[in-house]
Design an enzyme around this catalytic site. Sequence first.
Site, mmCIF file in Angstrom:
data_model
loop_
_atom_site.group_PDB
_atom_site.id
_atom_site.type_symbol
_atom_site.label_atom_id
_atom_site.label_comp_id
_atom_site.label_asym_id
_atom_site.label_seq_id
_atom_site.Cartn_x
_atom_site.Cartn_y
_atom_site.Cartn_z
ATOM 1 N N LYS A 233 3.338 6.282 1.374
ATOM 2 C CA LYS A 233 3.299 5.823 2.770
ATOM 3 C C LYS A 233 4.610 6.085 3.507
ATOM 4 O O LYS A 233 4.620 6.760 4.541
ATOM 5 C CB LYS A 233 2.979 4.325 2.776
ATOM 6 C CG LYS A 233 2.848 3.742 4.161
ATOM 7 C CD LYS A 233 1.842 2.618 4.156
ATOM 8 C CE LYS A 233 2.238 1.429 4.962
ATOM 9 N NZ LYS A 233 2.581 0.267 4.157
ATOM 10 N N ASN B 33 11.852 -2.256 -7.870
ATOM 11 C CA ASN B 33 11.427 -2.683 -6.524
ATOM 12 C C ASN B 33 12.637 -3.055 -5.653
ATOM 13 O O ASN B 33 12.505 -3.801 -4.692
ATOM 14 C CB ASN B 33 10.451 -3.862 -6.630
ATOM 15 C CG ASN B 33 9.679 -4.111 -5.338
ATOM 16 O OD1 ASN B 33 9.432 -3.178 -4.564
ATOM 17 N ND2 ASN B 33 9.322 -5.362 -5.077
ATOM 18 N N ARG C 216 15.219 -2.919 -2.727
ATOM 19 C CA ARG C 216 14.838 -2.561 -1.343
ATOM 20 C C ARG C 216 16.050 -2.492 -0.428
ATOM 21 O O ARG C 216 17.085 -3.066 -0.714
ATOM 22 C CB ARG C 216 13.883 -3.631 -0.796
ATOM 23 C CG ARG C 216 12.626 -3.822 -1.633
ATOM 24 C CD ARG C 216 11.404 -3.506 -0.855
ATOM 25 N NE ARG C 216 10.232 -3.440 -1.708
ATOM 26 C CZ ARG C 216 9.076 -2.933 -1.294
ATOM 27 N NH1 ARG C 216 8.953 -2.453 -0.082
ATOM 28 N NH2 ARG C 216 8.042 -2.886 -2.114
ATOM 29 N N CYS D 279 2.069 5.103 -2.993
ATOM 30 C CA CYS D 279 1.138 6.229 -2.846
ATOM 31 C C CYS D 279 1.571 7.177 -1.723
ATOM 32 O O CYS D 279 0.781 7.987 -1.250
ATOM 33 C CB CYS D 279 -0.282 5.728 -2.609
ATOM 34 S SG CYS D 279 -1.020 5.006 -4.075
HETATM 35 C C1 SPV Z 1 4.363 -3.544 0.023
HETATM 36 O O1 SPV Z 1 4.468 -3.828 -1.168
HETATM 37 O O2 SPV Z 1 3.326 -3.050 0.485
HETATM 38 C C2 SPV Z 1 5.489 -3.798 0.921
HETATM 39 C C3 SPV Z 1 6.572 -4.697 0.498
HETATM 40 O O3 SPV Z 1 5.479 -3.320 2.008
HETATM 41 S S1 SPV Z 1 6.216 -6.346 0.773
HETATM 42 O O4 SPV Z 1 6.955 -6.781 1.928
HETATM 43 O O5 SPV Z 1 6.677 -7.054 -0.390
HETATM 44 O O6 SPV Z 1 4.813 -6.506 1.009
HETATM 45 MN MN MN Z 2 3.447 -2.718 2.545
#
Ligand code: SPV
Ligand code: MN
Length: 631
Positions: free
Chosen positions: A281, A391, A393, A279
């Site tokens: 961040k 997803n 990263r 969203c």
């Molecule tokens: C999220 O999904 O809000 C994250 C990644 O920051 S995790 O570390 O998987 O929560």
């Molecule tokens: Mn998070």
Amino acid sequence: MSREEAERLLLKVRRKAGEREVEKLLAIPHPEVHEFVCRAVELCQPDRVFVCDDSPEDLTHIRSMAVESGEEGPLSLPGHTYHFDGYFDQGRDRQATKFLVPKGDYLSPRLNQVEREEGLSEILGLLRGSMRGKTMIVRFLTLGPRHSPFTIPCMECTDSWYVAHSVTLLYRRGYDTFLKLDPKAELFKTLHSAGELDGRMISAEPEKKRIYIDYVTNTVYSVNTQYAGNSVGFKKLALRLAIRKAHREGWLAEHFMIIGVRGPGGRKTYLAGAFPSACGKTSTAMLPGETILADDIAYVRNLEGQCRGVNVESGILGILQDVSPKSDPLIYQVLTSPGEIIFSNVLVKDGKPYWLGMGCELPKRGLNFCGEWREGMKGPDGKPVPPAHPNARYTVSLSTLPNCDPELENPKGVELGGIMFGGRDYRAFVPVQQGFSWEHGVVLYGAGLETETTFAIVEEPKFEINVMSLQDFLSIPLGEYLRNYLEFGRRLRKAPLVFGVNYFLRHPKTGEYLNHRLDKHVWVKWMERRIHGEAGALVSPTGLIPRYEDLVKLFREVRGREYTEEEYEEQFSIRAKWLLKKVGRVEEFWKKEPEAPPELFRVLEETRRRLEETRREFGDTVSPEHLPEEG
Ligand code: SPV
Ligand code: MN
């Protein structure tokens, strides 16, 4: 515990760890540390134990073992490595993550839970013997800056060199803090095992993945998973422990980014922001020209009446998808320069990492989370396999970013002038607004935070409420959490202003987004001016909204373009009909929480009354020209 007792306890460890490692443990004057390591060794039965004292040699050892073990692979650029998680292990796992709840304790049925004794026996059973043939790595770190009222000492036992390496990038070193620890200090502990591994060093039994949180002993257990959000215990798992501690002690542990926003005359104002995943961040925290202090988790305390926040972590586990030179020039530059970075679940070809939406064509074959990948390939569930996972990263230390805020390690944190809450709302909330008060903003924008999951012009939309974007991690009854939040603000000498943002507003007929991705920079600057009393506002039924003339100036300054009256009218009209529905949904949601504070229903009721009045007078959609000026 005396040194003799500790030595006796550590006898079993000595056989596997050797003299030097045991000495590193004995130097820590905290009996819980010794007990935890002993219990982990007895239970998981590793062949060896490695205790990391954060010396450059130990950190280098972890870094090179991550590659030597095959959990990571080298990429062409110096410092870059890649890591793959299993096909069914590509994100936080809501279903496999549970609280261990002792008999007689109550947690909202919305929170995933299992009776403590039953859950413990299940997870300890899965961990039994899980480290045979492997090394158990012991790490010490601090959540929050060191030597600070915010610091929480933490330790982790894991059999994954990748997890231990991620900890180096994401957290502050803590071994020397542990050496000086009060023997009674509260600790968070995590025990992780990747479990059985396949030939590619990937957890082989995803159906036995379990992540259990024992708040009675401040321990997180995680097994048969490698995805960082499940295996690095200090992200959302320890956050659940911190939320309970914060609630007991009257502060806040939040899913917050923190940005330093520049204002006139060179001043800097810090704003925190809570947004559910995807969203906006990270892209808010990374706005060009501003500084990033935190990307994911913050602790917030009342220090002498001031609202002060720190980053719990010191690195970023960021989403790669759509990071391109155009959309995120800053982070793209970092990701394509030498430096210590772990890329997870990308496509690897000729020593280069690729991800979706990176702004160039992707190779038609390469190595990815499924193994040798080629276009058109199907996964074990029959679904087409994308080149890189959505997803995927990157893991990087914040201090290597050029826009890292210099106050990152300030033991007192930074003063928060504002807090913003942002959901995905295609048709109701305006792009930015300010709560009438702490209470009003926290309730309407925070406790009512929603993500709209569908957009269709004709159908009824679908929504998911995600209280403060923290709902998955709440470890106390929702109503109690909200009460603590409201009271926290009331005790401050000056509470931060509370804002609601919505980057996803669409045209009601064409469905087009009404804002450019970077318009959020203007909203953030408007908030900065509001905090210093340097911008006016109009009073809408759901909050204070910007005046056209202030936005015209800011659009010119920040975006270098003219902001038209038509745009303003479209973006800041009050969509009373949809807003009334929203209020109804939020009310329904909270009615199911027995401890919901009465202020919540009062704020919602007042909002409904204001919306109905405005609608009666001006219709379903109300132009901002009908709204009075503030004050
Ligand atoms: C999220 O999904 O809000 C994250 C990644 O920051 S995790 O570390 O998987 O929560
Ligand atoms: Mn998070």
